[in-house]
Every structure is written in C-alpha cells, then in structure tokens.
Design an enzyme around this catalytic site. Structure first.
Site, short mmCIF file in Angstrom:
data_model
loop_
_atom_site.label_atom_id
_atom_site.label_comp_id
_atom_site.label_asym_id
_atom_site.label_seq_id
_atom_site.Cartn_x
_atom_site.Cartn_y
_atom_site.Cartn_z
N GLY A 44 0.84 -1.19 0.00
CA GLY A 44 0.00 0.00 0.00
C GLY A 44 0.87 1.23 0.00
N TYR A 45 0.28 2.35 -0.36
CA TYR A 45 1.01 3.60 -0.49
C TYR A 45 0.56 4.58 0.57
CZ TYR A 45 3.00 1.65 -4.59
OH TYR A 45 3.71 0.83 -5.41
N VAL A 46 1.52 5.07 1.34
CA VAL A 46 1.25 6.06 2.36
C VAL A 46 1.02 7.41 1.69
CG1 VAL A 46 2.19 7.23 4.39
CG2 VAL A 46 2.62 4.78 4.04
#
Length: 154
Positions: free
Chosen positions: A29-31
């Site tokens: 996932g991407y912060v």
C-alpha cells in the site's frame, strides 16, 4: 543514493510460466504518492519493507528500501487508502531476471513483467514480452492502486 533501473512490459503470452523458478505473495500500500515520488509499505510472508521512490516515470529512479518489523508494516498499511495484492513470479532468461507480477482483486487480469538491471538493457527480449509501458505512469503500482486498470491496456 540508490538508482533503480527498471523497465516494465505487458505480456504477449503466458509461455513465461513454464520458466518461473519461484513465486511469492505480496501485499502493498502507499502512504503517499505523487507523479515524482511515492512511499510504499510491502509485506511478503513474515518480511516487510518501507520503500521511497523519487523521480518521474521512466527507466531510472532513486529508490531507498528498508526492512521494517511486520507489526509496523501492518499498522502503516492500515493508513493506506487501498492496497495491492499480487503474486510475483521470478523468471530467468538468458542471464536476465524478470519479475512478473500477476495482480489480484480489482486489478485481476493485469500481468506486468519488470526487468531490473545495472544499466538500461537494450538487447533482445523473450518472445513472451509484449508492449513496453516503462514511460506510461498508468502502469506504476502507485497509480494502479489509486486509479485501477488502465483503459486500453492490451
């Protein structure tokens, strides 16, 4: 500073499967992400990494990757807007190693081959390699997780 040299390709066929030597499940996932940077958390089994990438879409970008505790990665992923689940197949070919990602969930059906090298490889490629999408930001994971499958991807 680490420079990642990576090319991305769609696949012309699935004949690569008979050459795969390993496969592992990945969840990431991407912060945060922007056209020229991203911060990613990735989990594979008991291992986890935090990765920062800088630079526009293209074959060479700065990349910094750090192993982090699994519990930290899971906590950080809870803050990601969405995640990607995929299987990564390792496929050696004539001294090169392709990482072929087979996406699941809302990205099901998308399969992308990545070739990381020390320098930009401009030699012959296997016949199962299709159209190159290295310079097409729609095929970067940070964009796929946000926008979904690109239209006209075949």
């Amino acid at each position: 500073m680490a420079i990642e040299i990576e090319r991305k390709f769609l696949l012309a066929s699935d004949t690569w499967r008979r050459h795969a030597v390993s496969v592992r499940a990945l969840r990431q996932g991407y912060v945060c992400s922007a056209p020229d940077r991203s911060v990613r958390v990735r989990i594979s089994g008991p291992d986890a990494w935090l990765t920062l990438k800088f630079g526009p879409a293209g074959p060479a970008r700065e990349e910094f990757e750090y192993a982090i505790p699994l519990a930290d990665a899971e906590a950080i992923l809870a803050h990601a807007a969405d995640t990607i689940d995929k299987q990564r197949h390792i496929v050696p070919w004539q001294g090169l190693t392709f990482e072929i990602d087979e996406f699941h969930g809302r990205l099901a059906g998308l399969v992308i081959a990545e070739l990381e090298t020390e320098r930009v490889h401009d030699g012959p490629l296997p016949d199962w390699i299709g159209r190159e999408v290295t310079d097409d930001p729609r095929y970067y994971n940070a964009v796929l997780v946000r926008d979904g499958l690109p239209e006209g991807r075949r």
